[in-house]
Design an enzyme around this catalytic site. Structure first.
Site, short mmCIF file in Angstrom:
data_model
loop_
_atom_site.label_atom_id
_atom_site.label_comp_id
_atom_site.label_asym_id
_atom_site.label_seq_id
_atom_site.Cartn_x
_atom_site.Cartn_y
_atom_site.Cartn_z
N HIS A 1 93.99 5.23 11.54
CA HIS A 1 92.74 5.09 12.30
C HIS A 1 92.61 3.66 12.82
CE1 HIS A 1 88.68 5.95 13.59
NE2 HIS A 1 88.35 4.77 13.07
N GLY B 1 102.03 9.22 21.35
CA GLY B 1 103.04 9.32 20.31
C GLY B 1 103.75 8.03 19.95
C1 GRF Z 1 96.17 5.25 17.83
O1 GRF Z 1 95.42 4.09 18.12
C2 GRF Z 1 95.61 5.95 16.61
O2 GRF Z 1 95.13 5.08 15.62
C3 GRF Z 1 94.47 6.71 17.22
O3 GRF Z 1 94.96 7.17 18.46
C4 GRF Z 1 95.99 6.31 18.91
C5 GRF Z 1 97.22 7.14 19.11
O4 GRF Z 1 98.27 6.43 19.67
N1 GRF Z 1 93.99 7.75 16.34
P1 GRF Z 1 99.74 7.05 19.71
O5 GRF Z 1 99.63 8.47 20.23
O6 GRF Z 1 100.32 7.00 18.32
O7 GRF Z 1 100.49 6.19 20.67
#
Ligand code: GRF
Length: 203
Positions: free
Chosen positions: A112, A15
């Site tokens: 992404h 998160g």
């Molecule tokens: C991020 O790198 C996002 O791009 C990918 O998963 C990760 C999630 O990180 N889809 P967080 O949960 O926002 O810390």
């Protein structure tokens, strides 16, 4: 004056992107409000993070539903009940059911960790490293029914070094994610995005 954009955040784990959005709102860099956080894993760290900030937080686990589609419909209903203007999938590890995507057509954005269309899917940073690219980055895009393929709103670029591991590259990319995701949402909130075919034109 129009109301601040009402955000529904779908998240699966840590998160940090959710936190970046919440911080940007606090700092008044982003004119929006988080009206619901939906998490699909019971033990995800984001749940505590969201509750600490007093956001309505709902955990909906697929196992508790008769099917994947019922699970996604439940998330869709929750977003509708909270009168969400924009859905943000921020580290959400599922492909949203096509019917939910259609119901929120043009109103779902995803972050992404690669420069799309290169390296879609769940292992973007490792894939970029294995391919040998010299630059990678992150992409905020509108969600379409096809995985990681909707119109691109913003991207940011980072270098890839010989000594990188998937983790060090992911950390470098994540720093940029935290900047471009709130910025992209702010562009939407200002009504400055127009989707024309594959392209998003920024007014
Ligand atoms: C991020 O790198 C996002 O791009 C990918 O998963 C990760 C999630 O990180 N889809 P967080 O949960 O926002 O810390």
């Amino acid at each position: 004056m129009s109301r601040p954009l009402r955000l529904g955040i779908l998240v699966s784990g840590r998160g940090s992107n959710f936190e970046a959005i919440a911080t940007a709102i606090e700092r008044r860099e982003l004119d929006a409000q988080i009206v619901v956080v939906i998490c699909n894993h019971r033990q995800a760290p984001v749940i505590e993070r969201a509750q600490r900030r007093n956001f309505p937080t709902v955990v909906l686990v697929q196992m508790d539903f008769p099917s994947r589609q019922e699970h996604h419909f439940a998330m869709g209903r929750l977003l509708t009940q909270h009168d969400v203007d924009l859905v943000v999938t921020a580290g959400f590890d599922r492909i949203l059911d096509a019917e939910v995507v259609r119901a929120f057509d043009g109103r779902i954005v995803n972050i992404h960790p690669s420069l799309l269309p290169a390296f879609p899917g769940l292992h973007a940073q490792a894939d970029a490293l294995a391919y040998g690219v010299r630059f990678s980055g992150c992409t905020v895009h509108f969600v379409s029914e096809e995985l990681d393929a909707g119109p691109i709103l913003l991207q940011a670029v980072v270098p890839v070094y010989d000594r990188d591991t998937p983790e060090t590259l992911a950390d470098r990319i994540l720093e940029e994610e935290h900047k471009i995701l709130p910025r992209a949402i702010q562009l939407i909130s200002e009504g400055r995005t127009r989707i024309e075919g594959r392209r998003v034109l920024l007014g």
